[in-house]
Structures are given as structure tokens and as C-alpha cells.
Design a protein around this motif. Structure first.
Motif, PDB file in Angstrom:
ATOM      1  N   LYS A 232      -4.440 -22.073 -91.945  1.00 53.53           N
ATOM      2  CA  LYS A 232      -4.008 -22.744 -90.719  1.00 53.53           C
ATOM      3  C   LYS A 232      -2.596 -23.308 -90.857  1.00 53.53           C
ATOM      4  N   HIS A 254      -5.961 -17.747 -87.520  1.00 61.24           N
ATOM      5  CA  HIS A 254      -6.111 -19.197 -87.386  1.00 61.24           C
ATOM      6  C   HIS A 254      -4.807 -19.961 -87.635  1.00 61.24           C
ATOM      7  N   GLN A 256      -1.758 -22.025 -87.388  1.00 59.69           N
ATOM      8  CA  GLN A 256      -1.200 -22.938 -86.392  1.00 59.69           C
ATOM      9  C   GLN A 256       0.203 -23.425 -86.765  1.00 59.69           C
ATOM     10  N   SER A 277      -2.715 -15.969 -79.712  1.00 57.46           N
ATOM     11  CA  SER A 277      -2.144 -16.581 -80.923  1.00 57.46           C
ATOM     12  C   SER A 277      -2.352 -18.095 -80.900  1.00 57.46           C
ATOM     13  N   PRO A 278      -2.843 -18.662 -82.020  1.00 55.18           N
ATOM     14  CA  PRO A 278      -3.044 -20.119 -82.081  1.00 55.18           C
ATOM     15  C   PRO A 278      -1.780 -20.861 -82.535  1.00 55.18           C
ATOM     16  N   LEU A 279      -0.675 -20.149 -82.726  1.00 59.63           N
ATOM     17  CA  LEU A 279       0.524 -20.745 -83.309  1.00 59.63           C
ATOM     18  C   LEU A 279       1.011 -21.928 -82.473  1.00 59.63           C
ATOM     19  N   GLU A 280       1.197 -23.068 -83.172  1.00 56.29           N
ATOM     20  CA  GLU A 280       1.652 -24.291 -82.516  1.00 56.29           C
ATOM     21  C   GLU A 280       3.043 -24.724 -82.975  1.00 56.29           C
ATOM     22  N   SER A 302       0.336 -22.384 -76.902  1.00 51.40           N
ATOM     23  CA  SER A 302       0.143 -23.641 -77.633  1.00 51.40           C
ATOM     24  C   SER A 302       1.405 -24.077 -78.373  1.00 51.40           C
TER      25      SER A 302
END
Length: 850
Positions: A232, A254, A256, A277-280, A302
Motif C-alpha cells: 500500500k 492496493h 495508495q 486505481s487506488p493511488l492517492e 482518489s
């Protein structure tokens, strides 16, 4: 009615009773968890105490300066009294059922020492969480025995001053989900390293967090790391990574948080992104990533942080950035975009992200971006290094008016603020940087909230308004390189209760320096050079006990020797050159020691008398060789000086680490040069030229092994050049010209590189590089007179030299008459006896030289 209430109460009690019974059943268990912690095992309590006793508890500022957070958790650990259960000790957590220690959190606990291979820490076999971040383990290695703690899930060893190779035994901690050994040092050096990142972590398949920033990896990014599908958070900043960054990392299901900044040889490009994409947070700054930004970046719903500063991206900034409604931090600085329309053509109807941090430096912007018109939450705005011309537009007054705290506008072509408001219009501003523009007129008045004010290198004129002193807690004021005039307002002295750096150099200030420096003064840097200041150096500066840097060079100050400044124990740099300081340096006083002084420049004044040996005995900082981590810096401002070496001015805009200098040139010092100067073994530059020193060059100068420049020219030194000076391997500038030195010039080492100008006008010197060859016929030059009149130079010659000439002619005349009489009376035998012998001796010597 009473019967009705009675019946209702009976029903209510029947319903409430089962609930009360359940609570009573649960209460003992609840009390056991809340008030009856498990008892720790005796062997683990002993192991914890031994671990504590292996360290010194040392209050310190770590690299991250945990000044208020530092708390020695182990202070509560003891085996006597009422606190003997280690499960209730600070930083210790036990399993509620077994009582075994499962977590040890000693973050910023002031531990100083080493963790050895036989440390009792490794007897805590049930540990699942070990956090030692923010301590000082004194450049010791991480023991390989860390691999024996097989139950570890969470291992945090960051910023704890470890050194050497990260043990490969970490690969056996198969349960790890969190691994952080980030190591940032204040000197930028990577003290921890690994020779194979792949071997170290490829088996840790449960990893969710991997933080290796500041570790010397110096390899390509292993493709196999992208197999850690649970990741993550991944940070590999400043690791010396190179080659192409695998795009597979961007597709980790996963992931981030991804940060690979400060790897200048790391190349790559951004792939296409999908909406899943979960990239924050994505940090790619200061790498060699290139190419166009994909339009699909707008699919990263995100994304909140995106920094690509100091990369090589080109093309257009995609309009799809408007879709990133969660984006609060955007840094596009220092790239090669050729289409900035997304920034400059935004309309008031566009729905745009509300930024908190927006950095658009060095993008060749020619006007203030229209995207700013809708911004109401900005904390930081950076537009420095662009092509902004003219006035700051009035509409900018309303851009994040209540929230803006940090504003960078330096290195543009701005001339002022439209309509010139009485006070800079952002009421909560903390930091503003206007330096290196073309601003003219009077100095913009900062709001009371301002802490850092940089407006150097502009064309501002006139007096400083006293309203500048309405600043409540200023830390840095840099108004240098303008044409500001008038007296320095006395209120600047009152600001010193918070002010740490005051730079007013290169203006037209006149009058005297304020005398209002009160007790409690926190000033560290005071730079008043190159003005027209007069009068005395105010004694109230002695109240500024934290002062490290004092520069008043190139003014018109008329004062006696200010060696009372020696009471300032933190003073590192003292520059008084080119003023009218005068008189002798007074005898040594025990409270005037200058223990931390490393640079002193008294040149081009009127100091006189002998140099008192006592002053140099306490200059301890100049006795140290190879000092590291000595930074000439005060809150984002580097200390600077100008050094004259062989007549050439060298400006150090950022003083080299550990530089030490003594420059007493161009004064009226006399007498012997103190031998004790040879004890200052850390010296890099020593300039005593253009004085009236007599005597020999101290042989102790051969101890100054770090010396790079030695100038003793234009004095009255006699005797030989000490052969020990050939031991100075770093000596690159050497000048003893215009003295009365004699004998052969030493050979070897650096002396073979010096030109004859270094030795000229010493009639008694011989040997290379001079054309004069050493031999028996050389006549030694006698020591010069040290009388006061001789130090008066040409004036004395005209007042006294004519008498010598007349006496010479008179003696010559009498001598000639006597010799003539002898010859005429034929007393030739006597003449031959006296002069013939000498003539024969002279011929023999001359023939011998041939």
C-alpha cells in the motif's frame, strides 16, 4: 392514574432486569480488562530492564528535532515500588491472555548507545511490534539477531542513526507487514545500505508498507518488487536508484502511496491509468521521468498529492486535471511543458480542484495563472522563477485571502503591487519572498502575522516605515541589495526578542546602529555591511547571547577594539573590515574568549600595537581539524563572506563547511607574530599582510596542516623562511614579498608551485623561483629597526633621511681628503697593505663562485 403508573413501572422493571443482569455478568470481565492488566513474565521484565540499562538517556535534538515530543518512555521502568508490572510501563504492551510482551514502542525516547548482538532485546521472543524510531544508536549496525524475532509484524527503525549494511536476516521475518528503515541525515550522507534489495524483501509477501528512503541502494529497481501485491505504501526516496522504473508498480492493486523522489538517474514515464486505481499520493520529484502526462491521469479519482517537480516532462498539462477533485497538493515546477493553457485559461465557471499546496515554479509563465482566481484554500503558492512582468494584479488580493501563508514570487520581473495597498493584503501570511525582482518605490509593509520577509535584490528606495515594527513575531528580515536609506529604526532592536536573522547589507543606511538590543535578544545573524553607518558598535549587542554571525564591514564606524564581543560564546563569524576601528587590542580578559570563533576579519582598519598572545589561547574552535556538520546557516539564510587572497576578492555566498579564517591585514599591528598562532591547527586562511610586524616567521606555522593561504607580505619580517612550512600540503597561496627575509627559499611540496612574486623585494632571499642563486658571497640583510619613527614610512624618510645623506657626503669628503694626503706624501705601503689584501681576497671568492 396512580394504578396506571404502577402498572407501567412494573412492566418497565421487567424489561430492564434482563439488561441489568447481562451488564452484571459482563462487568467482572470488563473490569479485568480495564483495571487488571496482565502480569508480565519475570524473565521479560529483567530483559527490558537490561535493555534500558544498556543506554544513556540523553536529551537531544534528532534530525527531525523532536524537541517537545522527546520523552524517555523508559523513565517509568523500575523493578521496585508500586510499578513493578512491566505490562503497565510506558511504551510496553502485553498480550492480555498470556502476559507476554508483544509491543515495544520507544519512539523518540532519548536512547543513546548501541544495540549489540547479545542485547536482551532479542530475548523478547513474542514481540510483534518494535518501534525505535527517532533515537540515537551512535552509528552502530542493526544486529543480524533482529531476524530471530520471528513474530514481528511491525518493525520501525527509521531515523535512529544506524550505520552499515541492513542485515539480510530481515528476510526471515515472514510475518512483517510494516518495515521502515528510512534514514535521513543532516549532512545528506546515506549511512545505511543494502547490496540487494531483492534478497532482502522479496520473501516478505505480507508487506503493506516498505519505507527505505535515504538508504544507499544504488541499483536498478528490481522488477520482482512489483510481485509484492499487498503493498500500500512504498517510499524509496534518495536511494541512488537508476535505470528505468517498472510501470508495473503503478498497477499494483492496493498501492495508495508511491514516492521515488530524489533519484536523479531514475528514468521512466507515466502509464495509462484506469478508474480502479487506488493511488492517492504520487511523488516523482527530482528524478529523470519524462514524456507527456497522460490524459487518463484524470481517472485517478482518489489522487490528492501529485508532485513531479524537477523532472523532464513535456507537452501539455492535460485538461483532465480538472477531474481530480480530491487533489490538494500539486507541484509541476521545473519541467518543459509547452502548453500551459490549463493554468492560464481557466474561467470563473470551471469546476477545479481546491488546492492547499500549488507550486508552479520555473514554468515560463508570463502572467499570473487564471486558475488562481477560484482558489480559496491555498496555504502555499509558489510562482518563483517565471517570466512574470509588471505589477501584481489587484485581483490577486482575493486569492485565498484568509488562508494563504506561504507566497514565493522571487526571480521574476515584478515591479510592485497594483494600487500599492498600505499593507500586503494577505492578513495571515507567514512567509513572503520577493527577492530578485525589479520592485521599486518604498518597501511594502508586511502584515503583523509575517514571520519571514525576503525582499533583497530589488530597487526599493526611501526610508523604512516604522509600521514594519508591527510584526508580532518576525524571525527573518532580508532587505539587502536595495537603495533603502535613512537611519535604521530603533524598533529593530525591540524585534530581537523573536528576530533571528536581520540582513540590511548593501543599502544606503546612515546614522548609528540601534542601541536597543535588550536582554533576551535571540538574534543569530546580523549583517549590516556596505552601508554608511557611523558611530560606535553598540555595547547592547552583548545582550544577543545567541549571536553567531556579525558583519559590519565597509561602513564608517569609528570605535576602539570591540573585543568585548568575546563574551558572545556562540559567535562564529566576526567581520569588521573597512571601517575606522582603531587602537590596540586590550590585554586579555578571561570572559572574552571567543571559544567558537572560526572566521575573524579585522582588515583595512587602524588597529595598532602588539597582538596579545592571550586572546588566541581560548580560540578553541580554530584548533579543531576536520570539523564536520558545522553549518553556516540561519533559518534558510546562508552565511556569506568575502576573503581577499593575494589581492583578489573571493566571495563565498555559501561558506564552506568548517572554513576557518584570520585576516588582520592592512592595519598597524607591530611586534612579533605570536608563536601561539601555530596552535590554531584548523586554520585555512591566515592574512597578516600590510602591517609592521617584525621578527621571524614563527616556525610553529608548520603545524597549520590545513592552511591553504598564508600572506605575510608588506611587513618588516627578517630571518629565514622556516623549512617546516614545506609540510603544509594544502598550501596553494603563499606571499612573503616586501619584507627583509634572508637565506635560501625552502624546496619541496607546494613550494615548487609558487611564483617569484611570492618572494620579491626580499634582497636577502635566494634560490628558486628567484633568479638569485644562493652562495657564500650573499650578504645577510640586518634586522630592521623597530623604532616608532620607522613605522611612519615615507614621511619619516623626508623628515630624517636627508640628515643621513648629508652625513654620508661629509664622511666621504673627509675620507677622500685623508687618502689623498697619504698618496701625495707617498705613503703607498700602508695603502697597499690595507686595500691590496682585500682585493686579492675578493678575486679569490669571485673565481671560486665561477
Amino acid at each position: 392514574m396512580d394504578i396506571y403508573l404502577y402498572r407501567e413501572s412494573i412492566i418497565f422493571m421487567r424489561l430492564l432486569f434482563p439488561l441489568i443482569a447481562c451488564l452484571l455478568l459482563l462487568l467482572p470481565r470488563s473490569l479485568s480488562y480495564s483495571y487488571l492488566p496482565p502480569l508480565c513474565h519475570q524473565e521479560e521484565k529483567i530483559a527490558l530492564m537490561q535493555f534500558k540499562d544498556s543506554f544513556i538517556i540523553k536529551n537531544m535534538n534528532s534530525f527531525w528535532e523532536y524537541t517537545e515530543e522527546n520523552h524517555p518512555e523508559v523513565a517509568s521502568w523500575r523493578i521496585d515500588g508500586n510499578n513493578t508490572n512491566c505490562c503497565v510501563w510506558d511504551g510496553v504492551e502485553c498480550n492480555q491472555d498470556t502476559g507476554h510482551v508483544i509491543a515495544l514502542n520507544l519512539q523518540s525516547s532519548c536512547l543513546y548507545g548501541s544495540i549489540t548482538s547479545n542485547s536482551s532485546l532479542f530475548r523478547l521472543h513474542h514481540l510483534q511490534n518494535l518501534t525505535l524510531v527517532g533515537n540515537d544508536f551512535n552509528h552502530s549496525q542493526i544486529p543480524s539477531e533482529i531476524g530471530n524475532l520471528s513474530s514481528l509484524i511491525h518493525l520501525h527503525l527509521s531515523n535512529s542513526n544506524f550505520l552499515g549494511q541492513i542485515p539480510f536476516e530481515i528476510q526471515y521475518l515472514s510475518k512483517l507487514s510494516f518495515l521502515s528503515v528510512t534514514q535521513f541525515s543532516s549532512d545528506g550522507y546515506n549511512y545505511l545500505y543494502t547490496t540487494s534489495l531483492t534478497s532482502l524483501v522479496q520473501n516478505l509477501t505480507n508487506l503493506e508498507t516498505l519505507e527505505f528512503s535515504g538508504i544507499n541502494i544504488s541499483s536498478i529497481v528490481p522488477e520482482s518488487l512489483a510481485n509484492l501485491s499487498s503493498l500500500k505504501f512504498l517510499t524509496l526516496d534518495g536511494c541512488g536508484l537508476y535505470g528505468r522504473f517498472p510501470t508495473r508498480f503503478f498497477q499494483l492493486p492496493h498501492l495508495q502511496f508511491l514516492s521515488v523522489s530524489y533519484n536523479k538517474d531514475l528514468t521512466g514515464h507515466l502509464p495509462e491509468f484506469d478508474t480502479n486505481s487506488p493511488l492517492e499520493k504520487l511523488f516523482l520529484g527530482s528524478t529523470n521521468f519524462s514524456g507527456n502526462l497522460p490524459a487518463s491521469i484524470g481517472n485517478l479519482n482518489s489522487l490528492s498529492f501529485f508532485t513531479i517537480d524537477h523532472c523532464n516532462f513535456s507537452g501539455a498539462i492535460p485538461n483532465s486535471f480538472s477531474n481530480l477533485t480530491q487533489l490538494t497538493w500539486l507541484d509541476l515546477s521545473q519541467n518543459s511543458f509547452n502548453d500551459l493553457s490549463w493554468l492560464t485559461r481557466a474561467s470563473s465557471n470551471d469546476i477545479l480542484p481546491q488546492f492547499q499546496i500549488l507550486r508552479l515554479a520555473n514554468l515560463n509563465l508570463t502572467k499570473f495563472p487564471d486558475i488562481l482566481r477560484n482558489q480559496s484554500k491555498l496555504l502555499t503558492l509558489n510562482l518563483e522563477g517565471n517570466n512574470l512582468h509588471g505589477l501584481i494584479p489587484k485581483w490577486m488580493y482575493n486569492v485565498s485571502k484568509e488562508s494563504l501563508q506561504w507566497l514565493y514570487l522571487s526571480n521574476n520581473f515584478l515591479t510592485g503591487i497594483e494600487n500599492f495597498p498600505a499593507i500586503i493584503p494577505w492578513p495571515n501570511l507567514l512567509y513572503i519572498d520577493f527577492k530578485n525582482n525589479m520592485m521599486h518605490g518604498s518597501l511594502p509593509i508586511p502584515p503583523p502575522s509575517l514571520v519571514y520577509y525576503f525582499v533583497s535584490s530589488n530597487s526599493l528606495t526611501g526610508r523604512i516605515s516604522p509600521f514594519i515594527c508591527n510584526m508580532s513575531s518576525p524571525i527573518v528580515l532580508d532587505l539587502s541589495y536595495n537603495s533603502l536609506s535613512g537611519m535604521i529604526h530603533p524598533c529593530f532592536g525591540n524585534l530581537s526578542q523573536s528576530l533571528l536573522t536581520l540582513i540590511l547589507r548593501s543599502n544606503n543606511f546612515d546614522g548609528t546602529i540601534p542601541k536597543t538590543w535588550a536582554k533576551g535578544c535571540l538574534l543569530r545573524m546580523l549583517d549590516l555591511r556596505q552601508n554608511q553607518l557611523q558611530g560606535h558598535l553598540p555595547r547592547s549587542l552583548a545582550n544577543c547571547t545567541e549571536l553567531e554571525y556579525l558583519h559590519v564591514g565597509r561602513n564608517q564606524i569609528n570605535d576602539t577594539s570591540p573585543f568585548w564581543l568575546g563574551t558572545l560564546q556562540q559567535l562564529k563569524i566576526l567581520v569588521l573590515h573597512s571601517n575606522s576601528f582603531h587602537g590596540a587590542i586590550k590585554s586579555y580578559e578571561t570572559n572574552c574568549t571567543f571559544p567558537n570563533l572560526r572566521i575573524i576579519d579585522l582588515s583595512h582598519n587602524h588597529f595598532s600595537g602588539n597582538l596579545p598572545t592571550g586572546y588566541f589561547t581560548q580560540w578553541d574552535a580554530m584548533k579543531s581539524i576536520g570539523v564536520k556538520n558545522l553549518y553556516y546557516l540561519s533559518y534558510s539564510v546562508y552565511y556569506s563572506i568575502t576573503i581577499v587572497i593575494k589581492g583578489v576578492e573571493l566571495e563565498y555566498k555559501k561558506i564552506q563547511d568548517g572554513l576557518t579564517v584570520i585576516d588582520f591585514s592592512c592595519n598597524r599591528f607591530k611586534g612579533d607574530i605570536p608563536e601561539i598562532l601555530g596552535n590554531l591547527k584548523g586554520l585555512h586562511v591566515l592574512n597578516l599582510s600590510n602591517n609592521a610586524f617584525t621578527g621571524h616567521i614563527p616556525s610553529s606555522f608548520g603545524n597549520l596542516t590545513q592552511l591553504e593561504s598564508l600572506d605575510l607580505s608588506q611587513n618588516k619580517l627578517f630571518g629565514e623562511i622556516p623549512p617546516k612550512l614545506t609540510q603544509l600540503n594544502f598550501l596553494s597561496k603563499f606571499n612573503v614579498s616586501h619584507n627583509c627575509l634572508t637565506g635560501p627559499i625552502p624546496h619541496g611540496q607546494q613550494f615548487g608551485t609558487f611564483e617569484n612574486t611570492s618572494f620579491e623585494d626580499n634582497r636577502g632571499l635566494c634560490g628558486r623561483p628567484l633568479s638569485k642563486i644562493c652562495g657564500d658571497s650573499d650578504i645577510s640583510t640586518p634586522p630592521p629597526s623597530t623604532s616608532f619613527e620607522e613605522n611612519q614610512g615615507p614621511k619619516f624618510f623626508f623628515e630624517f633621511g636627508w640628515k643621513v645623506i648629508v652625513m654620508g657626503y661629509g664622511c666621504g669628503f673627509v675620507f677622500g681628503v685623508v687618502i689623498g694626503h697619504i698618496v701625495t706624501t707617498r705613503k703607498q705601503d700602508w695603502v697597499i697593505k690595507i686595500f691590496g689584501k682585500k682585493q686579492r681576497q675578493t678575486r679569490i671568492k669571485v673565481n671560486g663562485r665561477k
